[in-house]
Scaffold this active site. Structure first.
Site, PDB file in Angstrom:
ATOM      1  N   HIS A 208       0.458  -1.180  -0.696  1.00  0.00           N
ATOM      2  CA  HIS A 208       0.234   0.338  -0.127  1.00  0.00           C
ATOM      3  C   HIS A 208       1.027   1.168  -0.030  1.00  0.00           C
ATOM      4  CE1 HIS A 208      -3.509  -2.353   0.303  1.00  0.00           C
ATOM      5  NE2 HIS A 208      -4.164  -2.108   0.039  1.00  0.00           N
ATOM      6  N   ARG A 315     -11.086   3.213  -0.677  1.00  0.00           N
ATOM      7  CA  ARG A 315      -9.764   2.177  -0.104  1.00  0.00           C
ATOM      8  C   ARG A 315     -10.374   3.783   1.921  1.00  0.00           C
ATOM      9  NH1 ARG A 315      -6.368   1.658  -4.143  1.00  0.00           N
ATOM     10  NH2 ARG A 315      -5.470  -0.777  -3.610  1.00  0.00           N
ATOM     11  N   ARG A 351     -15.876   0.630  -0.175  1.00  0.00           N
ATOM     12  CA  ARG A 351     -15.204  -0.757   0.305  1.00  0.00           C
ATOM     13  C   ARG A 351     -15.266  -0.390   2.212  1.00  0.00           C
ATOM     14  NH1 ARG A 351      -9.294  -2.963  -1.092  1.00  0.00           N
ATOM     15  NH2 ARG A 351      -9.115  -1.479   0.515  1.00  0.00           N
ATOM     16  N   GLU A 453     -11.304 -10.956  -4.466  1.00  0.00           N
ATOM     17  CA  GLU A 453      -9.396 -11.505  -3.725  1.00  0.00           C
ATOM     18  C   GLU A 453      -8.524 -12.039  -3.038  1.00  0.00           C
ATOM     19  OE1 GLU A 453      -8.694  -7.285  -2.113  1.00  0.00           O
ATOM     20  OE2 GLU A 453     -10.291  -7.811  -0.199  1.00  0.00           O
ATOM     21  N   ASP A 477      -3.985  -8.547  -4.012  1.00  0.00           N
ATOM     22  CA  ASP A 477      -4.484  -9.286  -3.246  1.00  0.00           C
ATOM     23  C   ASP A 477      -4.772 -10.553  -3.737  1.00  0.00           C
ATOM     24  OD1 ASP A 477      -3.933  -8.946  -0.564  1.00  0.00           O
ATOM     25  OD2 ASP A 477      -5.913  -7.114  -0.689  1.00  0.00           O
ATOM     26  N   ARG A 487       3.361  -9.345  -1.008  1.00  0.00           N
ATOM     27  CA  ARG A 487       2.821  -7.675  -2.815  1.00  0.00           C
ATOM     28  C   ARG A 487       3.684  -6.841  -2.102  1.00  0.00           C
ATOM     29  NH1 ARG A 487      -3.317  -6.173  -1.225  1.00  0.00           N
ATOM     30  NH2 ARG A 487      -2.623  -3.882  -1.990  1.00  0.00           N
ATOM     31  N   CYS A 524     -10.077  -3.171  -9.640  1.00  0.00           N
ATOM     32  CA  CYS A 524      -9.504  -2.618  -9.128  1.00  0.00           C
ATOM     33  C   CYS A 524      -8.500  -2.413  -9.045  1.00  0.00           C
ATOM     34  CB  CYS A 524     -10.863  -2.304  -8.421  1.00  0.00           C
ATOM     35  SG  CYS A 524     -10.998  -3.187  -7.261  1.00  0.00           S
TER      36      CYS A 524
HETATM   37  C1  PEP Z   1      -6.483  -5.649  -4.371  1.00  0.00           C
HETATM   38  O1  PEP Z   1      -5.952  -6.400  -3.690  1.00  0.00           O
HETATM   39  O2  PEP Z   1      -6.079  -5.782  -5.701  1.00  0.00           O
HETATM   40  C2  PEP Z   1      -6.917  -4.469  -3.880  1.00  0.00           C
HETATM   41  C3  PEP Z   1      -8.080  -3.556  -4.806  1.00  0.00           C
HETATM   42  O3  PEP Z   1      -7.039  -4.145  -2.907  1.00  0.00           O
HETATM   43  P1  PEP Z   1      -6.502  -3.434  -1.718  1.00  0.00           P
HETATM   44  O4  PEP Z   1      -4.472  -2.885  -2.530  1.00  0.00           O
HETATM   45  O5  PEP Z   1      -6.556  -2.432  -1.105  1.00  0.00           O
HETATM   46  O6  PEP Z   1      -6.150  -4.211  -1.002  1.00  0.00           O
HETATM   47 MG    MG Z   2      -6.950  -6.131  -1.174  1.00  0.00          MG
END
Ligand code: PEP
Ligand code: MG
Length: 594
Positions: A208, A315, A351, A453, A477, A487, A524
């Site tokens: 993130h 988010r 979300r 995800e 995810d 990740r 997304c």
């Molecule tokens: C994802 O996991 O692809 C997603 C869009 O959510 P985040 O990146 O906030 O975990």
């Molecule tokens: Mg995610």
């Protein structure tokens, strides 16, 4: 774009470069500001003798405020499961004692009075001295208390500076932040008008922190080996977020080369910006919806500037970050109304909390034991269903805000239909309660969708489609869990492969299930914002993509050059392959044709 004498490798200059992961494109050049991990950067100055009583009073106010915060946390902890409540109760009691006439408080007061230094400096110095003396005693219990003392010190400094974010906001304009690690919460408080870019030693491309950097348009390189040992505050640093390179104190030739590249990138952005008013439609006339992912309210302007059709992923964690308490329902309602009103009739997909794992709220962090394996632990919808008051306040705020404009509710990290049914029950109860109070709600009510995800969710997409109003595929995810690659870990970043056949199959399966069950589906994850994957995603049947705003023009350009028939045919051939290398070549060859 070969335009002048700079565009050759020989013009690069001699200064050696450090390599990392380029996670947010762009080039930043400026003076470095090195942050030491775990320390809060505090102002340090001496005070006049006559200013001592006021400084002592300021310190006492901060102590009082800190005590009130800890008491509030302790009260909240009583609502937890027995063992957690007991453990946390002990910890917070210890914090309270440290804030009540303790050696720490007395020591700080003495320093202010005798050394005539400002309170923040006195706290920092006292904490460091106490920690040193504890570390010298070889008692494991005392050693473990060092962290508590530091935590209390950080709380005091935060309350003294009255903003937790002094560190970043006090930087000289144009600084490049250099640190071992920067958390998503740190990124959230970076002001792009002050910070020009950043580089860290730790962090992966899809964590993130990286996503936040892209959202804020801050060039960033993560996972640079010896970074903090090689840079000093004040050094001139180049952060090349495109190639993943950091250069310290460049020679004149290197500097000139990068200045030129930076200007070229800015020119390119300007050309792309002209696409804003053009429709997002393929050569053969298929409309593709392009929406924006938003992490922070300051991004709304860029979402509108690039002509995003809506917010495909809000988010909501931003409301919970960088604070010691939880936001009330009213505060959440107001924050959501601001977003919905700013989008002026365009849909907003909110979300629910995706906290846990790497995204933590301080107020909640204090309430839960660290998961042994946070990515698989009590996070996202699991946390919301466990702390019902959290979920109820958030859903209620979303429902109320839904009267202001089109809203959809999206649930993160869903792994079973049961979770969706539980949320729907809560939602229905809240709707009844709000209607009884005659509070205006959207009619029809906001659709309730789920993030796909978790590989298990993708594979049971048909079942989930029977309880969900829409799907949103979260590839960030999905890849992490399908391939067992963290990740956010730079050490395995090279294994994080969106073109792995297993990942493509999961996207295909989910998309086809949604089409079969006739519910809307979008994607997304970060794949949506990379033009390399656009043809493949459209070929798999997706028609709605949500991405960081800055990526919208580039993706639109790619879409306008594509023919859906050709993309679908190439995707069919690609889906017959098992070798990721072959898949990559087939896709890149196709992309090179346009
Ligand atoms: C994802 O996991 O692809 C997603 C869009 O959510 P985040 O990146 O906030 O975990
Ligand atoms: Mg995610």
């Amino acid at each position: 774009m070969k335009t002048d004498e700079h565009d050759t490798d020989t013009d690069l200059g001699e200064t050696p470069a450090m390599n990392g992961l380029g996670v947010s494109p762009g080039i930043a050049i400026g003076p470095a500001h090195v942050f030491e991990t775990g320390m809060v950067s505090v102002p340090e100055f001496r005070i006049a003798a006559r200013a001592v009583p006021a400084e002592l009073e300021r310190f006492q106010d901060a102590v009082g405020k800190s005590r009130r915060q800890v008491r509030r946390l302790r009260k909240r902890a009583t609502g937890l499961a027995e063992s957690a409540a007991e453990e946390l109760g002990f910890l917070l009691e210890a914090h309270l004692q440290m804030l009540t006439g303790s050696r720490l408080v007395r020591g700080v007061e003495k320093r202010i009075g005798e050394e005539r230094v400002n309170a923040e400096w006195a706290v920092q110095a006292e904490i460091s001295q106490i920690s040193k003396s504890f570390a010298e005693v070889s008692d494991p219990y005392l050693a473990s208390r060092i962290q508590d003392i530091r935590d209390v010190g950080v709380r005091l400094v935060r309350n003294l500076t009255e903003t937790p974010f002094h560190a970043f906001s006090n930087l000289p304009k144009g600084s490049i932040v250099i640190a071992q690690e920067i958390t998503p919460a740190d990124t959230a408080i970076m002001n792009p008008d002050v910070v020009r870019g950043f580089a860290t030693q730790v962090g992966g491309a899809e964590g993130h922190t990286a996503i936040m950097a892209r959202s804020l348009g801050l060039p960033a390189v993560l996972g640079v080996g010896d970074l903090t040992e090689s840079v000093e505050t004040g050094d001139t640093v180049i952060v090349d977020g495109v190639s993943g390179i950091v250069i310290v104190n460049p020679d004149a030739k290197t500097l000139a080369h990068y200045e030129w590249r930076r200007k070229e990138l800015v020119k390119e952005e300007r050309v792309l910006a002209r696409l804003k008013r053009m429709p997002s439609v393929t050569r053969d006339g298929v409309d593709i919806t392009l929406q924006a992912n938003v992490e922070l309210p300051i991004e709304l302007k860029s979402a509108l500037d690039v002509g995003a059709a809506g917010i495909g992923l809000l988010r909501s964690e931003f409301i919970y970050m960088n604070r010691d308490d939880l936001p009330s329902e009213d505060e959440q309602y107001r924050a959501l109304c601001d977003v919905i009103e700013a989008m002026d009739g365009r849909p907003v997909t909110v979300r629910t909390l995706d906290l846990g794992g790497e995204k933590l709220s301080m107020a909640l962090q204090d309430q839960f034991a660290d998961s042994v394996n946070p990515a698989l632990g009590l996070r996202a919808i699991r946390l919301s269903l466990k702390v019902r008051s959290l979920l109820e306040a958030q859903l209620s705020a979303i429902l109320r805000a839904s009267a202001k404009g089109p809203v959809r509710i999206l649930l993160p990290m869903i792994s079973s239909s049961r979770e969706v049914r539980q949320v729907r029950q809560i939602l229905n109860r809240l709707v009844r309660r709000l209607r009884r109070k005659r509070i205006a709600l959207a009619d029809p009510l906001p659709p309730l969708g789920v993030m796909i995800e978790v590989p298990g969710a993708a594979l049971s997409a048909d079942g989930l489609a029977t309880v969900s109003d829409f799907f949103s595929i979260g590839t960030n995810d999905l890849i992490q869990y399908a391939l067992a690659i963290d990740r956010g870990d730079e050490q395995v970043a090279d294994l994080y492969d969106p073109l792995h056949p297993a990942v493509l199959r999961l996207i295909q399966f989910t998309t086809e299930a949604a089409l079969r069950r006739q519910i809307p589906v979008n994607l997304c994850g970060e794949m949506a914002g990379d033009p390399r994957y656009t043809a493949l995603l459209l070929g798999l049947g997706l028609r709605d993509l949500s991405m960081v705003s800055a990526a919208v023009p580039r993706i639109k350009k790619r879409i306008r050059a594509l023919d859906i028939g050709e993309a679908t045919q190439r995707t069919r051939h690609i889906m017959d392959q098992w070798d990721p290398g072959r898949i990559a070549t087939m896709l890149d060859d196709f992309n090179a044709l346009a």
